[in-house]
Design a protein around this motif. Structure first.
Motif, PDB file in Angstrom:
ATOM      1  N   HIS A 120       9.147   5.076  16.065  1.00  0.00           N
ATOM      2  CA  HIS A 120       9.537   6.421  15.638  1.00  0.00           C
ATOM      3  C   HIS A 120       9.006   7.524  16.557  1.00  0.00           C
ATOM      4  N   LEU A 121       8.122   7.205  17.490  1.00  0.00           N
ATOM      5  CA  LEU A 121       7.499   8.243  18.308  1.00  0.00           C
ATOM      6  C   LEU A 121       8.466   8.793  19.353  1.00  0.00           C
ATOM      7  N   SER A 122       8.292  10.064  19.667  1.00  0.00           N
ATOM      8  CA  SER A 122       9.129  10.687  20.698  1.00  0.00           C
ATOM      9  C   SER A 122       8.607  10.312  22.084  1.00  0.00           C
ATOM     10  N   GLU A 123       9.462  10.433  23.084  1.00  0.00           N
ATOM     11  CA  GLU A 123       9.070  10.136  24.462  1.00  0.00           C
ATOM     12  C   GLU A 123       7.938  11.064  24.911  1.00  0.00           C
ATOM     13  N   GLU A 124       8.014  12.329  24.487  1.00  0.00           N
ATOM     14  CA  GLU A 124       6.992  13.306  24.881  1.00  0.00           C
ATOM     15  C   GLU A 124       5.616  12.901  24.343  1.00  0.00           C
ATOM     16  N   THR A 125       5.592  12.445  23.081  1.00  0.00           N
ATOM     17  CA  THR A 125       4.319  12.083  22.458  1.00  0.00           C
ATOM     18  C   THR A 125       3.699  10.870  23.128  1.00  0.00           C
ATOM     19  N   VAL A 126       4.495   9.817  23.357  1.00  0.00           N
ATOM     20  CA  VAL A 126       3.919   8.605  23.956  1.00  0.00           C
ATOM     21  C   VAL A 126       3.448   8.864  25.381  1.00  0.00           C
ATOM     22  N   LYS A 133     -12.268   1.869  20.112  1.00  0.00           N
ATOM     23  CA  LYS A 133     -11.832   2.640  18.944  1.00  0.00           C
ATOM     24  C   LYS A 133     -12.531   4.005  18.906  1.00  0.00           C
ATOM     25  N   ALA A 134     -13.826   4.014  19.182  1.00  0.00           N
ATOM     26  CA  ALA A 134     -14.575   5.280  19.180  1.00  0.00           C
ATOM     27  C   ALA A 134     -14.027   6.245  20.222  1.00  0.00           C
ATOM     28  N   ILE A 135     -13.589   5.709  21.357  1.00  0.00           N
ATOM     29  CA  ILE A 135     -13.033   6.560  22.417  1.00  0.00           C
ATOM     30  C   ILE A 135     -11.684   7.132  22.005  1.00  0.00           C
ATOM     31  N   ILE A 136     -10.793   6.268  21.479  1.00  0.00           N
ATOM     32  CA  ILE A 136      -9.413   6.734  21.239  1.00  0.00           C
ATOM     33  C   ILE A 136      -9.288   7.587  19.982  1.00  0.00           C
ATOM     34  N   ILE A 137     -10.174   7.406  18.994  1.00  0.00           N
ATOM     35  CA  ILE A 137     -10.072   8.184  17.756  1.00  0.00           C
ATOM     36  C   ILE A 137     -10.121   9.678  18.070  1.00  0.00           C
ATOM     37  N   LYS A 138     -11.041  10.055  18.938  1.00  0.00           N
ATOM     38  CA  LYS A 138     -11.165  11.479  19.286  1.00  0.00           C
ATOM     39  C   LYS A 138     -10.132  11.890  20.334  1.00  0.00           C
ATOM     40  N   LEU A 139      -9.947  11.042  21.336  1.00  0.00           N
ATOM     41  CA  LEU A 139      -9.072  11.408  22.444  1.00  0.00           C
ATOM     42  C   LEU A 139      -7.616  11.552  22.013  1.00  0.00           C
ATOM     43  N   LEU A 140      -7.159  10.638  21.125  1.00  0.00           N
ATOM     44  CA  LEU A 140      -5.742  10.620  20.741  1.00  0.00           C
ATOM     45  C   LEU A 140      -5.510  11.171  19.337  1.00  0.00           C
ATOM     46  N   SER A 141      -6.396  12.050  18.895  1.00  0.00           N
ATOM     47  CA  SER A 141      -6.297  12.542  17.517  1.00  0.00           C
ATOM     48  C   SER A 141      -5.168  13.552  17.319  1.00  0.00           C
ATOM     49  N   ARG A 142      -4.752  14.236  18.379  1.00  0.00           N
ATOM     50  CA  ARG A 142      -3.681  15.233  18.259  1.00  0.00           C
ATOM     51  C   ARG A 142      -2.656  15.040  19.377  1.00  0.00           C
ATOM     52  N   PRO A 143      -1.362  14.976  19.068  1.00  0.00           N
ATOM     53  CA  PRO A 143      -0.824  14.830  17.713  1.00  0.00           C
ATOM     54  C   PRO A 143      -1.090  13.416  17.174  1.00  0.00           C
ATOM     55  N   LYS A 144      -1.098  13.287  15.836  1.00  0.00           N
ATOM     56  CA  LYS A 144      -1.369  11.995  15.217  1.00  0.00           C
ATOM     57  C   LYS A 144      -0.222  11.034  15.533  1.00  0.00           C
ATOM     58  N   ALA A 145      -0.516  10.023  16.320  1.00  0.00           N
ATOM     59  CA  ALA A 145       0.524   9.057  16.682  1.00  0.00           C
ATOM     60  C   ALA A 145      -0.049   7.650  16.755  1.00  0.00           C
ATOM     61  N   VAL A 151       0.853  -1.189   0.000  1.00  0.00           N
ATOM     62  CA  VAL A 151       0.000   0.000   0.000  1.00  0.00           C
ATOM     63  C   VAL A 151       0.891   1.242   0.000  1.00  0.00           C
ATOM     64  N   PRO A 152       0.366   2.365  -0.503  1.00  0.00           N
ATOM     65  CA  PRO A 152       1.201   3.569  -0.685  1.00  0.00           C
ATOM     66  C   PRO A 152       1.439   4.333   0.614  1.00  0.00           C
ATOM     67  N   ALA A 153       2.369   3.830   1.424  1.00  0.00           N
ATOM     68  CA  ALA A 153       2.738   4.482   2.688  1.00  0.00           C
ATOM     69  C   ALA A 153       4.192   4.158   2.976  1.00  0.00           C
ATOM     70  N   CYS A 154       4.896   5.116   3.539  1.00  0.00           N
ATOM     71  CA  CYS A 154       6.322   4.900   3.803  1.00  0.00           C
ATOM     72  C   CYS A 154       6.605   4.935   5.298  1.00  0.00           C
ATOM     73  N   SER A 155       7.794   4.490   5.662  1.00  0.00           N
ATOM     74  CA  SER A 155       8.213   4.512   7.061  1.00  0.00           C
ATOM     75  C   SER A 155       8.572   5.940   7.461  1.00  0.00           C
ATOM     76  N   TYR A 156       8.847   6.119   8.735  1.00  0.00           N
ATOM     77  CA  TYR A 156       9.090   7.458   9.276  1.00  0.00           C
ATOM     78  C   TYR A 156      10.256   8.157   8.570  1.00  0.00           C
ATOM     79  N   LYS A 157      11.328   7.411   8.269  1.00  0.00           N
ATOM     80  CA  LYS A 157      12.493   7.999   7.608  1.00  0.00           C
ATOM     81  C   LYS A 157      12.623   7.559   6.159  1.00  0.00           C
ATOM     82  N   GLY A 158      11.594   6.913   5.621  1.00  0.00           N
ATOM     83  CA  GLY A 158      11.671   6.387   4.263  1.00  0.00           C
ATOM     84  C   GLY A 158      11.449   7.445   3.199  1.00  0.00           C
ATOM     85  N   LYS A 159      11.739   7.065   1.943  1.00  0.00           N
ATOM     86  CA  LYS A 159      11.523   7.959   0.805  1.00  0.00           C
ATOM     87  C   LYS A 159      10.089   7.808   0.305  1.00  0.00           C
ATOM     88  N   LYS A 160       9.320   8.881   0.423  1.00  0.00           N
ATOM     89  CA  LYS A 160       7.902   8.816   0.052  1.00  0.00           C
ATOM     90  C   LYS A 160       7.707   8.420  -1.400  1.00  0.00           C
TER      91      LYS A 160
END
Length: 491
Positions: free
Chosen positions: A387-393, A314-326, A274-283
């Motif tokens: 790839h997530l930062s400590e602050e984000t998690v 899923k319904a709970i986390i979609i809204k709660l964890l929407s920002r930042p996208k992680a 599918v058309p998606a790349c890794s965090y450091k990959g070439k898009k």
């Protein structure tokens, strides 16, 4: 000296009775498990709406329109395979039905923007002639990702797709064409736009109204108005393979919850890029492995109570964890599959354990965040949170902690959201805001009238022919004259 046997009341107070003296409580939050079960059931009731004949016909009409549109895309420049196999999934990309990044997607809301959502995987290329494990070129990529060289294909295919490739020249003078997900998505969006423009120049009675066409990263999102419904189609260009990738061979050697319930052949019938790349990959070059076809099969082996808990979580986390996208719903889906492998099947089959499963999924997700570790179910050596930062998690872990402290309140909020979305849908249906496009030759009457007659006819046939196979065939040039087939007899 003989002691008297304890009375029934004393036995209960001493814990001799098997039944607990108090309602079962969640230790962390103090919530009553029975209340959580009722809230999950209420959420499920509002989230999984029953479809009447009219809605079923609208779904069928939208699907036929999308498939006809893709047929016209194929005829534009013959790039797509003539005989193609699409995978249609219930739920949009934002619902986590496929492992794709949500960062570049516009926000659509059920009720406000659409009533039903689907994901359609459309193979741009197919490699279906191999029976041995498929070895991909992962030298340039992170785990679960790959570049795709067109050297695997014939000269005709290379010639057709050259303009959607990145070119790498080797020292020995050879040229290698790498299939580019971003260029393929750009071509696909342009082609779909051309076809829809042509279709709308000659509208037919009963034809869906194209309300929105947008390119969201490498995904093309189309919202159709059909009768009284609005349907979101997330269309994803993919590369389709038969067989199984070599990088996931070790997964087949392990014991799994689906063993004995479905065959290995059903599980490993194919996979996608599918058309998606890794965090450091070439898009421009990198694709992601997807096991969406296998997941459709595995879903058959998951108990209804666990699926209800998953949908509510899923319904709970979609809204709660929407920002930042992680965190995406696909991460939660992976954790659910791991839980199915970890826990006994008879435990997961308990019908009144949905509350336990919901709390367990929240705990699992929080554990994954704190440890910054979420293994891909099919390729466990791939950590999807690496790839997530400590602050984000830690930010998301703290948000989840608030859910775990009061799951009942967050379930009530999720119920209110889905009820509000359903009210919006009903209100728009009453207003008739999404109607079919009348043809230029129409008499200006009610554009939904032929569909109403068709729905009533279908209802009559279903009632009069229990247990029989009923099909309807509609000529796109004249939808007012449908043909029905009951088993092998036409009407």
């Amino acid at each position: 000296m003989k002691m008297a046997a304890p009375t029934a009341s004393k036995a209960a107070s001493l814990g001799c009775n098997n039944k607990p003296a108090f309602p079962e409580l969640d230790f962390r939050s103090g919530a009553r498990v029975e209340e959580l079960n009722k809230l999950i059931q209420e959420f499920t009731k509002h989230d999984q709406r029953e479809y009447d004949d009219q809605r079923a016909l609208e779904i069928h009409t939208a699907k036929d329109f999308i498939f006809s549109m893709l047929g016209m895309v194929q005829k534009l420049d013959q790039k797509l395979p003539v005989a193609n196999e699409y995978l249609l999934l219930s739920g949009g990309v934002r619902e986590g039905v496929v492992d794709l990044d949500l960062d570049e997607l516009n926000v659509y809301a059920r009720g406000t923007d659409y009533d039903m959502d689907f994901t359609l995987l459309v193979p741009a290329l197919k490699l279906h002639d191999r029976n041995q494990p498929v070895t991909l070129d992962m030298r340039h990529s992170a785990l679960c990702h790959s570049w795709l060289s067109l050297r695997l294909f014939d000269e005709g295919t290379i010639s057709k797709w050259k303009d959607c490739c990145t070119i790498v020249d080797h020292i020995n003078g050879a040229t290698n064409y790498f299939f580019s997900p971003t260029k393929v998505a750009g071509w696909f969006y342009d082609s779909i736009s051309v076809v829809l423009s042509e279709i709308q120049k000659k509208p037919q009675r009963g034809m869906p109204k194209v309300e929105k066409v947008e390119k969201n990263g490498t995904i093309i999102s189309i919202i159709l108005g059909v009768g009284s419904s609005r349907m979101l189609y997330d269309i994803v260009p993919v590369v389709s393979f038969k067989g199984w990738p070599a990088v996931a061979q070790s997964w087949l050697m392990e014991n799994h919850f689906w063993d004995g319930k479905i065959t290995e052949e059903e599980v490993i019938s194919g996979f996608y890029l599918v058309p998606a790349c890794s965090y450091k990959g070439k898009k421009d070059n990198e694709w992601r492995l997807s096991f969406a076809r296998s997941e459709v099969q595995l879903k058959k082996c998951i108990s209804s109570s666990l699926m209800q808990a998953y949908q509510a979580c899923k319904a709970i986390i979609i809204k709660l964890l929407s920002r930042p996208k992680a965190i995406s719903p696909y991460h939660l889906r992976s954790m659910m599959l791991w839980a199915c492998d970890r826990l006994p099947a008879n435990y997961l089959a308990q019908e009144d354990y949905a509350a336990h499963f919901l709390l367990g999924l929240i705990d699992d997700l929080q554990h994954c965040l704190v440890n910054k570790m979420c293994p891909n179910y099919f390729i466990p050596q791939c950590n999807m949170l690496e790839h997530l930062s400590e602050e984000t998690v830690m930010l998301h872990a703290r948000k989840l902690s608030s859910v775990r402290s009061d799951p009942a309140e967050h379930l009530r909020t999720a119920i209110e959201h889905v009820k509000a979305a359903n009210r919006l849908t009903l209100e728009l249906q009453r207003r008739g805001s999404t109607t079919s496009i009348p043809s230029p030759q129409s008499d200006g009457g009610d554009p939904n009238q032929p569909d109403d007659r068709l729905a009533k006819k279908l209802q009559q046939l279903v009632t009069e022919n229990p247990g029989k196979s009923i099909s309807v065939f509609i000529n796109p040039d004249d939808v007012t004259r449908p043909h029905f087939r009951i088993d092998d007899k036409f009407f």
